[in-house]
Enzyme design. Structure first.
Site, PDB file in Angstrom:
ATOM      1  CD  GLU A 110     -12.704 -51.365  18.233  1.00  0.00           C
ATOM      2  OE1 GLU A 110     -12.959 -52.141  19.181  1.00  0.00           O
ATOM      3  OE2 GLU A 110     -13.442 -51.209  17.250  1.00  0.00           O
ATOM      4  CE  LYS A 122     -20.086 -64.529  21.312  1.00  0.00           C
ATOM      5  NZ  LYS A 122     -20.213 -63.095  20.986  1.00  0.00           N
TER       6      LYS A 122
END
Length: 294
Positions: A21, A171
């Site tokens: 990331e 989700k």
């Protein structure tokens, strides 16, 4: 390339995907600065690189999509663009979807995001998209491969871990194809969480997120922002190297490498390194997973 396809390929080879990331440079964006960081990360052969969301208030509106596009189309590494839903209107989302599509982005990580100053969780829940689960179907319908966040120790705004797992299932039901966990410093929390997720019917990949700690200030900020627990070995490292910043940084990276090695041995779905725009951190992680940290 879609992230769900990457995980499908990994299933056939038995190798857990490794990802990094990075974040857009703060202040006035220099794409070359981001390209340099991304280029060094890409050279390590990750399965994908995610780019954190840069809201308009940072001065980098649109940076996330541009950098994710550059990673995919110039560096030939799959990318994931983060998108937060706090304060997002329906018109804002339509604009963001168009921006991501124009940039050729295929994968999006749907997040609630940090709350703006003066806004609490209850107030944020009254918006057009109160939670990430509300954002996911819109992105799926727009054709993106959508991921979401998971919280091994529970979300900081939720005291009940079982309820956090229920939110994870929501989700998934909304269309999430993969999950990336928040950072944690004790792998046992992740293994406990994985058992709960399996029992709750979570069937999509859950990749474990690890952030090497680089300073006492950084780890304090992470603990208060994320609610991550500090195990005894970390506390001892902080105490031992309190007055030796360089040794503390090295010890933090070594600790993260040991976490990654243990997670790999336990057959996790994926390994995500919060590299913090530090290619050396990502390089150490790769070296650890290929045999021999640092």
């Amino acid at each position: 390339m879609r992230i769900d396809d990457i995980f499908k390929q990994a299933d056939s080879t038995g190798r857990a995907p490794i990802s990094f990331e990075m974040f857009p440079p703060k202040g006035e964006l220099t794409l070359e600065q981001a390209r340099d960081v991304a280029g060094e990360l890409a050279a390590l052969g990750p399965d994908f690189i995610s780019v954190t969301y840069s809201a308009g208030g940072s001065g980098n509106a649109g940076a996330t999509a541009r950098i994710a596009s550059m990673i995919s189309h110039e560096l030939d590494v799959p990318s994931v663009a983060h998108l937060t839903c706090v304060s997002l209107t329906h018109d804002d989302l339509a604009e963001k979807i168009n921006e991501l599509k124009r940039a050729g982005v295929e994968n999006v990580l749907a997040l609630r995001g940090d709350l703006p100053a003066g806004v609490d969780a209850a107030q944020a829940a009254t918006g057009a998209f109160p939670f990430a689960k509300d954002l996911i179907p819109e992105l799926v319908d727009a054709g993106f491969c959508v991921g979401a966040a998971a919280y091994p120790e529970g979300h900081i705004d939720c005291d009940d871990l079982a309820r956090s797992v229920e939110h994870l299932k929501q989700k998934q039901d909304a269309g999430a194809s993969f999950f990336v966990t928040q950072l944690f410093f004790d792998n046992e929390y992740f293994y406990r969480f994985r058992e709960l997720a399996d029992a709750a019917g979570i069937s999509v990949p859950v990749t474990a997120g690890i952030m090497p700690f680089m300073s006492k200030q950084q780890i304090s900020r992470m603990v208060f922002m994320c609610g991550a627990s500090l195990p005894s070995p970390v506390i001892k490292i902080l105490a031992r190297f309190e007055d030796d910043p360089e040794s503390l940084r090295k010890a933090g990276v070594e600790y993260a490498c040991r976490q990654l090695e243990d997670l790999a041995e336990h057959g996790v779905d994926g390994l995500h390194v919060y590299a913090m725009n530090r290619p050396a951190v990502a390089r150490a992680a790769v070296q650890a997973l290929r045999g021999g940290c640092l």
